[in-house]
Design an enzyme around this catalytic site. Sequence first.
Site, mmCIF file in Angstrom:
data_model
loop_
_atom_site.group_PDB
_atom_site.id
_atom_site.type_symbol
_atom_site.label_atom_id
_atom_site.label_comp_id
_atom_site.label_asym_id
_atom_site.label_seq_id
_atom_site.Cartn_x
_atom_site.Cartn_y
_atom_site.Cartn_z
ATOM 1 N N TYR A 188 -15.010 -11.362 0.404
ATOM 2 C CA TYR A 188 -15.708 -10.098 0.131
ATOM 3 C C TYR A 188 -17.005 -10.322 -0.640
ATOM 4 O O TYR A 188 -18.005 -9.655 -0.384
ATOM 5 C CB TYR A 188 -14.796 -9.131 -0.641
ATOM 6 C CG TYR A 188 -13.753 -8.489 0.251
ATOM 7 C CD1 TYR A 188 -14.107 -7.479 1.142
ATOM 8 C CD2 TYR A 188 -12.431 -8.904 0.225
ATOM 9 C CE1 TYR A 188 -13.166 -6.894 1.978
ATOM 10 C CE2 TYR A 188 -11.483 -8.328 1.056
ATOM 11 C CZ TYR A 188 -11.855 -7.321 1.935
ATOM 12 O OH TYR A 188 -10.924 -6.761 2.768
ATOM 13 N N ARG A 234 -2.893 6.846 1.363
ATOM 14 C CA ARG A 234 -3.379 8.084 1.966
ATOM 15 C C ARG A 234 -2.360 8.813 2.830
ATOM 16 O O ARG A 234 -2.617 9.940 3.239
ATOM 17 C CB ARG A 234 -4.648 7.795 2.769
ATOM 18 C CG ARG A 234 -5.855 7.630 1.869
ATOM 19 C CD ARG A 234 -7.077 7.232 2.653
ATOM 20 N NE ARG A 234 -6.957 5.860 3.122
ATOM 21 C CZ ARG A 234 -7.919 5.180 3.717
ATOM 22 N NH1 ARG A 234 -9.073 5.747 3.946
ATOM 23 N NH2 ARG A 234 -7.732 3.940 4.096
ATOM 24 N N ASP A 273 -6.881 -2.480 -7.456
ATOM 25 C CA ASP A 273 -7.444 -3.108 -6.265
ATOM 26 C C ASP A 273 -7.752 -4.567 -6.562
ATOM 27 O O ASP A 273 -7.999 -4.930 -7.720
ATOM 28 C CB ASP A 273 -8.723 -2.391 -5.826
ATOM 29 C CG ASP A 273 -9.020 -2.686 -4.365
ATOM 30 O OD1 ASP A 273 -8.434 -2.022 -3.498
ATOM 31 O OD2 ASP A 273 -9.798 -3.615 -4.095
ATOM 32 N N ARG A 283 0.822 -1.229 0.000
ATOM 33 C CA ARG A 283 0.000 0.000 0.000
ATOM 34 C C ARG A 283 0.849 1.268 0.000
ATOM 35 O O ARG A 283 0.454 2.278 0.591
ATOM 36 C CB ARG A 283 -0.948 0.023 1.210
ATOM 37 C CG ARG A 283 -2.098 -0.962 1.141
ATOM 38 C CD ARG A 283 -3.203 -0.426 0.248
ATOM 39 N NE ARG A 283 -4.339 -1.334 0.220
ATOM 40 C CZ ARG A 283 -5.413 -1.210 0.986
ATOM 41 N NH1 ARG A 283 -5.501 -0.231 1.849
ATOM 42 N NH2 ARG A 283 -6.399 -2.067 0.874
ATOM 43 N N ARG A 310 -6.902 12.060 -4.872
ATOM 44 C CA ARG A 310 -8.073 11.447 -4.242
ATOM 45 C C ARG A 310 -9.220 12.454 -4.055
ATOM 46 O O ARG A 310 -10.387 12.083 -4.084
ATOM 47 C CB ARG A 310 -7.656 10.890 -2.883
ATOM 48 C CG ARG A 310 -8.696 10.069 -2.167
ATOM 49 C CD ARG A 310 -8.103 9.536 -0.881
ATOM 50 N NE ARG A 310 -8.973 8.583 -0.227
ATOM 51 C CZ ARG A 310 -9.864 8.905 0.699
ATOM 52 N NH1 ARG A 310 -10.015 10.155 1.058
ATOM 53 N NH2 ARG A 310 -10.605 7.975 1.261
HETATM 54 O O1 CP3 Z 1 -0.021 -1.581 -2.474
HETATM 55 C C1 CP3 Z 1 -0.299 -0.636 -3.255
HETATM 56 O O2 CP3 Z 1 0.128 0.516 -3.095
HETATM 57 C C2 CP3 Z 1 -1.071 -0.956 -4.508
HETATM 58 C C3 CP3 Z 1 -2.455 -0.680 -4.454
HETATM 59 C C4 CP3 Z 1 -3.415 -1.565 -3.691
HETATM 60 C C5 CP3 Z 1 -4.652 -1.084 -3.218
HETATM 61 N N1 CP3 Z 1 -5.365 -2.119 -2.733
HETATM 62 C C6 CP3 Z 1 -5.084 0.321 -3.276
HETATM 63 C C7 CP3 Z 1 -6.127 0.764 -2.352
HETATM 64 C C8 CP3 Z 1 -3.377 -2.929 -3.404
HETATM 65 C C9 CP3 Z 1 -2.258 -3.931 -3.637
HETATM 66 C C10 CP3 Z 1 -4.621 -3.269 -2.808
HETATM 67 C C11 CP3 Z 1 -4.988 -4.645 -2.425
HETATM 68 C C12 CP3 Z 1 -6.178 -4.843 -1.613
HETATM 69 N N2 CP3 Z 1 -7.407 -4.254 -1.725
HETATM 70 C C13 CP3 Z 1 -6.259 -5.824 -0.604
HETATM 71 C C14 CP3 Z 1 -5.170 -6.783 -0.223
HETATM 72 C C15 CP3 Z 1 -4.146 -6.160 0.626
HETATM 73 C C16 CP3 Z 1 -4.598 -5.890 2.024
HETATM 74 O O3 CP3 Z 1 -4.581 -4.707 2.411
HETATM 75 O O4 CP3 Z 1 -4.918 -6.831 2.732
HETATM 76 C C17 CP3 Z 1 -7.554 -5.767 -0.067
HETATM 77 C C18 CP3 Z 1 -8.105 -6.609 1.058
HETATM 78 C C19 CP3 Z 1 -8.264 -4.765 -0.793
HETATM 79 C C20 CP3 Z 1 -9.692 -4.388 -0.639
HETATM 80 C C21 CP3 Z 1 -9.819 -2.994 -0.207
HETATM 81 N N3 CP3 Z 1 -9.507 -1.911 -0.984
HETATM 82 C C22 CP3 Z 1 -10.287 -2.509 1.027
HETATM 83 C C23 CP3 Z 1 -10.723 -3.377 2.188
HETATM 84 C C24 CP3 Z 1 -10.254 -1.119 0.987
HETATM 85 C C25 CP3 Z 1 -10.774 -0.131 1.998
HETATM 86 C C26 CP3 Z 1 -9.895 0.005 3.175
HETATM 87 C C27 CP3 Z 1 -9.104 1.284 3.109
HETATM 88 O O5 CP3 Z 1 -7.883 1.243 3.319
HETATM 89 O O6 CP3 Z 1 -9.714 2.340 2.905
HETATM 90 C C28 CP3 Z 1 -9.696 -0.772 -0.272
HETATM 91 C C29 CP3 Z 1 -9.443 0.584 -0.752
HETATM 92 C C30 CP3 Z 1 -8.058 0.890 -1.218
HETATM 93 N N4 CP3 Z 1 -7.327 0.134 -2.077
HETATM 94 C C31 CP3 Z 1 -7.330 2.068 -0.912
HETATM 95 C C32 CP3 Z 1 -6.133 1.993 -1.623
HETATM 96 C C33 CP3 Z 1 -5.030 3.013 -1.683
HETATM 97 C C34 CP3 Z 1 -7.828 3.188 -0.020
HETATM 98 C C35 CP3 Z 1 -8.920 3.895 -0.741
HETATM 99 C C36 CP3 Z 1 -8.623 5.343 -0.870
HETATM 100 O O7 CP3 Z 1 -7.972 5.744 -1.842
HETATM 101 O O8 CP3 Z 1 -9.035 6.047 0.004
#
Ligand code: CP3
Length: 344
Positions: free
Chosen positions: A154, A32, A77, A28, A41
Site C-alpha cells: 500500500y 458494512r 485498520d 471483517r 458509518r
Molecule cells: O475484521 C474486522 O472486523 C476488524 C476490522 C478490520 C478492518 N480492516 C476494518 C475496515 C480489519 C482486520 C481490517 C484489516 C485490513 N485493512 C486489511 C487486511 C484484511 C483484508 O481484508 O485483506 C486490509 C488490506 C485493509 C486495508 C483496507 N481498509 C482497505 C483496502 C479498505 C477499503 C476496502 C473496503 O472494504 O472498503 C479498508 C477499509 C475498511 N477497513 C473497512 C472496514 C470495516 C470498510 C470501510 C468502511 O467502513 O466503509
Amino acid sequence: MSKTIQNDILLKVLNNETVSRPPVWMMRQAGRYLPEFMAIREKYDFFTRCRTPELAAEITVQPVDIIGVDAAILFSDILVVPQAMNIPFVMKENQGPWLDAPIRTQKDVEEVIVPNVHETLKYVLDAIHLTNEKLAGRVPLIGFAGSPWTILCYTVEGKGSKNFDIAKGFCFTNPDLAHTLLQKITDTTIAYLKAQVEAGVDVVQVFDSWGGMLSFDDYMIFSWPYIKQIVDELSTITKVIVFAKGCWFALHEMAKSPVSALGIDWTCPPHVARELTDNKVVLQGNFDPARLLSPIEEIQVEVEKMIQAFSGQNYIANLGHGILPNIPVSHAKAFVDAVKNYRY
Ligand code: CP3
C-alpha cells in the site's frame, strides 16, 4: 493482568485442548453488512471511527451481540501503522486507501520513522481497554496488524491495486531500499502488537492480504522473513494467527514457525492445507465469503462439509477472507449458528 473469559473455546483450540465443536468468528465481522455499523458509518468517517475509542469499542462488540461469534476482533485498520510512521494514508470514499505521495525513493524511505507506538497509537490501546470493559469477559479479543509486505504494497503503490505491480517493481529494482522499509515496518509492528497484548488482547492475527502476489522464492525474500520475526517475538507472550491470502505455497514453511494457527483461503482445499502443514498446526478458514449469498439451507450443508474436510479439533471456523458488504445478516448468522450447532 489475567482475566476470566466465559466463552474461551477459541483459546482452548489455540491451546490444543479438547472441544465439542469448532470456535467461529468472521474476518471483517464488524462491517458494512450490519445496519448497526452503517448507522455509525453515516455519522463519522473511517479513521475517526478508528481513532475514537468509544466508537471503535462499540463497533467491535456489535458482531458479538448481533451474530454471536466466539471472538471479537478489534475495529481498526492495518493502515494505522503506516500512518504512525509518517505515511499519511486517507480513506477515499468508494475508492479505499489513498496516499498523495507514495513511498518510492531513498529519501522517502529515510523519512519513514519507527515511532513510539505508546504515543502515536495510544488511541488503539485505549480502544482495547474500553472494548474489554464492554465485553466483560464474554469472549476473547483479537488484536491485529498487517504483514510488513502487505503494508509495503500500500505505501509504495499509494492505493489498492489488483496485482501491486508498482510495489513489486520497487522491490525488484531497489531490494536494499525495500528491505530497509520492510524492517522499519517490522520493528514498528512488533512494538505495536506487544503494546496491544499489554493493553489486553488475547490473540493477535497478522494479515498478509497480498502475499499471494509473490512467487514462492520472492515470498521467502520479501514477506515471510518479516512475518517470522513478528511470530518469533510475539509467540513468547501470546497466541499468533497468520492469515496469508493466496499463500498455500508457503504453508509448509510457515508451519515450522511457532505460530498457533494458520489461516487459509477458499482456493486451498482443507486436506491439501493439512498435508502441507503436516497436520501439526491449527488451521483457520476457509468458507468462500461469496458462498454466504447461497440459500441458508445450502450454507448449513456447506459448513458441515467444511468442518468435516478439516478433519480434526485443531480447527477454527472462519471465512477465507473478509465478509462482503452485500451479505444478509441472517446468512451471516446462519453460518455462525451452523458451526455452533455442529458436534464432533
Ligand atoms: O475484521 C474486522 O472486523 C476488524 C476490522 C478490520 C478492518 N480492516 C476494518 C475496515 C480489519 C482486520 C481490517 C484489516 C485490513 N485493512 C486489511 C487486511 C484484511 C483484508 O481484508 O485483506 C486490509 C488490506 C485493509 C486495508 C483496507 N481498509 C482497505 C483496502 C479498505 C477499503 C476496502 C473496503 O472494504 O472498503 C479498508 C477499509 C475498511 N477497513 C473497512 C472496514 C470495516 C470498510 C470501510 C468502511 O467502513 O466503509
